[in-house]
Design an enzyme around this catalytic site. Structure first.
Site, PDB file in Angstrom:
ATOM      1  CG  ASN A 183      26.759  -6.915  31.195  1.00 30.27           C
ATOM      2  OD1 ASN A 183      26.449  -5.944  30.522  1.00 30.27           O
ATOM      3  ND2 ASN A 183      26.459  -7.006  32.492  1.00 30.27           N
ATOM      4  CD  GLU A 184      25.041 -13.596  26.939  1.00 27.08           C
ATOM      5  OE1 GLU A 184      26.114 -14.135  27.282  1.00 27.08           O
ATOM      6  OE2 GLU A 184      23.940 -14.151  27.073  1.00 27.08           O
ATOM      7  N   PRO A 185      29.586 -11.922  25.939  1.00 29.52           N
ATOM      8  CG  PRO A 185      30.745 -13.921  25.559  1.00 29.52           C
ATOM      9  CD  PRO A 185      29.408 -13.390  26.014  1.00 29.52           C
TER      10      PRO A 185
END
Length: 662
Positions: A183-185
């Site tokens: 879950n990337e920024p």
């Protein structure tokens, strides 16, 4: 044999009072800035053992009730120690995993069918293949499906989790961007399992698995934030100082989508487990005077004063009683009577770290110098993990030691062969083949080998590993560069040692664990040279972990020599350097070696001798600057800090921290 001493380096300056509170009241006081329950351990192994113990308890409780225990697991480095401990418990304590259902938190996408690299393959190698889990109870997103099938697969994956009654235990690591899973920024709190584009930082972290960043898939199918928060119990693990800033943001910062791990603050049963290195930026470790009454020692006082200078933008000698009182440091005024008394103490303390004689100044009073005047000259060993870390991190100091007539040895611990591009091999093979033709060499060996290697390179597919011929040539290239750099710095050829530690020579980016063979090679060199000074890498943020393993091998060898009562060690000091991946915080510096503009230029030239590691180096990390640029910027930055504190103004400074064998 102690093989993880680097994880305890921080213990030299952190009181147990700050990370092992004696009761609940003390813990509440210490952790008032922390929004997630956080346990700090003295070593990775200690933290991993505790997590594994709690997971094992849950598995056994579920077994007694005749129920499945549903666990979500990541790949990466963080959980390896937990997996090792669970495997040990399975083998030695009869822990069974027959009732365990395991979900892989993510998988890379797209993957070639039958490929050798994937997160599931890593989990099998690290964990599943060593326990008695039913293979039918292992579930993972499929990285080989068509794009049209992704949405449906993600829906069925979520449905499968619900079918087992949800996840009982979620085991998480944290990425360098604050991601959990992938879950990337920018990920939202209501996100579920989905396809997500990986940013460059995440792809760099996965380079070890895929044989280089260019081979890492561009996307991942990952559990979403909502899926993760749906777990009944969550463990977030982080080991090492490269995770320290993200842990601080996650545990003490605001909830924000720019740091997805911060969403864990909203879960009512989550625990963060970290070692002292990963905890180094938490308030109770870095700035304990803000949360409790302190056990003041020289290091902590220096840390507090440097912090106060940065906060007030004043040099040390201009700090006032008001500055101390308004910023939580009135205890120091009570101890020393006035700001002036503290100021002059710390000013002198920092002034005494500066020396132009890193090997000690002969025939001089060394009372306030970082190094001893005698013996002179000294025998010195500089341990360099790769064949360039020595000059990147302490090239100016090495040259100074040589010029001051010390007997300097450079020990390259690994060949560094995986960090050489194929085009470098082609360039050297062209030369060798041309040389053979010009001088009419009779042997066909060179010509045949040239054709063989050119054929190998032309047929090499994405993700393929080099054969041993290629690795030997790449190692030879790096040896040649290292010898030229050493000669330029004035090192005698017989004092250049290539240790080629076995842990590194796997032919893959993934290396073997440290072994007795590695330590004995280092130990043999120590016994041969019997140094008065040892310089070792303290720069443990190297993204591929080689620095840490190399440092552990040296510290383990030193520890064994100490146990054996070797006389040479009693007259030896050990200094840690940084430079390639980080720099020492000024409050921890114990020896600062000024570098003049001319010396800085010579240092740059020495680094540039390592031609294969310039723009074409495969593993530059997330820092886009070339290694010589990073080095100069850090050295100049350290000098600027000394200047801002009111000390002497230099062009650049190389900094060192002393290691005291435990």
């Amino acid at each position: 044999m102690k093989t993880n001493l680097s994880s305890q380096i921080t213990l030299n300056r952190v009181s147990t009072k700050y990370y092992k509170p004696e009761n609940a009241f003390e813990r509440t006081v210490l952790t008032r800035f922390e929004k997630i329950p956080t346990d700090i351990y003295e070593s990775v192994e200690e933290g991993a053992r505790q997590i594994a113990k709690e997971i094992a308890f849950s598995i056994r409780e579920k077994q007694k009730a005749g129920e499945f225990c549903v666990i979500a697991l990541p790949g990466g480095n963080s959980p390896r120690y937990v997996y090792d401990e669970l495997i040990r418990m399975h083998r030695e304590e009869a822990l069974s995993f027959r009732n365990v259902v395991a979900f892989s938190i993510y998988e890379y996408y797209p993957l070639a069918p039958g490929g050798t690299s994937s997160n599931m393959k890593l989990l099998q190698d690290l964990f599943f293949n060593h326990i008695d889990i039913n293979p039918l109870n292992i579930f993972s997103p499929d990285g080989t499906i068509t794009k049209d099938s992704i949405f449906e697969q993600c829906r069925l994956f979520e449905q499968k989790i619900e079918g087992f009654g949800g996840i009982d235990i979620m085991l998480l690591g944290i990425g360098r961007t604050g991601n959990i899973g992938f879950n990337e920024p920018g990920s939202q709190i209501n996100s579920t399992t989905r396809l997500i584009l990986l940013d460059n930082t995440s792809r760099n972290e996965a380079a070890k698995l895929f044989g280089g960043t260019e081979n890492v898939p561009v996307s991942s199918i990952t559990m979403g934030i909502s899926t993760i928060l749906g777990a009944k119990k969550i463990y977030l693990m982080a080991w090492g100082d490269d995770k320290a800033q993200m842990i601080k943001e996650t545990v003490e910062g605001k909830v924000t989508d720019t740091i997805p791990a911060s969403y864990l603050q909203s879960h009512n049963n989550v625990r963060v487990a970290i070692d002292l290195s990963a905890a180094s930026n938490l308030t109770r470790i870095q700035r304990p005077w803000l949360v409790t009454s302190c056990e003041w020692d020289d290091k902590l006082i220096r840390s507090a004063i440097v912090w106060l200078c940065m906060l007030t933008k004043k040099p040390i000698l201009k700090l006032t009683n008001k500055d101390y009182n308004e910023n939580g440091l009135s205890e120091l005024l009570a101890l020393y009577g006035s700001a002036y008394n503290v100021n002059i103490k710390i000013f002198n303390d920092l002034q005494h770290t500066i020396t132009g004689w890193p090997g000690g100044k002969p025939n001089a009073d060394d009372t306030n110098r970082p190094e001893r005047a005698t013996p002179y000259p000294k025998r010195v060993i500089v341990f360099s993990p790769h064949p360039d870390d020595d000059v990147i991190s302490m090239g100016g100091t090495v040259r100074r030691l040589v010029e001051q007539n010390h007997d300097v040895h450079i020990a390259y611990e690994t060949s560094g062969n995986i960090a050489v591009g194929d085009e470098e091999v082609v360039r050297f093979m062209h030369f060798i083949n041309g040389f053979n033709q010009i001088f009419d060499a009779k042997s066909d060996v060179v010509g045949n080998k040239y054709k063989e290697i050119r054929s190998f390179i032309s047929n090499k597919k994405e993700g393929d590993f080099d054969n041993w011929d290629m690795l030997k040539l790449k190692g030879l290239i790096r040896r040649g560069e290292a010898r030229i750099a050493c000669a330029y710095a004035g090192i005698k050829s017989e004092n250049v040692h290539f240790l080629d530690l076995p842990f590194y020579e796997t032919g893959k980016i993934q290396k073997s664990p440290i072994s007795e063979k590695d330590v004995e090679i280092v130990r043999a060199l120590l016994r041969e040279v019997k140094p008065h000074q040892i310089f070792v890498a303290g720069d443990l943020a190297d993204p591929h972990g080689t620095h840490r393993v190399c440092t552990d091998s040296v510290l383990a060898a030193i520890d064994m020599e100490k146990e054996a009562g070797e006389e040479w060690l009693k007259d030896c000091r050990i200094w840690m350097y940084r430079g390639a991946w980080a720099e020492w915080e000024i409050e921890h510096i114990e020896m600062a070696v000024p570098i003049s503009p001319e010396e800085l230029r010579l240092k740059r030239n020495t680094i540039l001798k390592h031609q294969s590691q310039m723009e074409g180096a495969p593993f530059m990390g997330n820092d886009e600057r070339l290694f010589w640029q990073r080095s100069e910027d850090r050295n100049r930055g350290t000098a600027a800090l000394y200047d801002s504190l009111g000390l002497a103004s230099y062009e650049a400074i190389e900094a060192f921290v002393e290691y005291i064998p435990l």
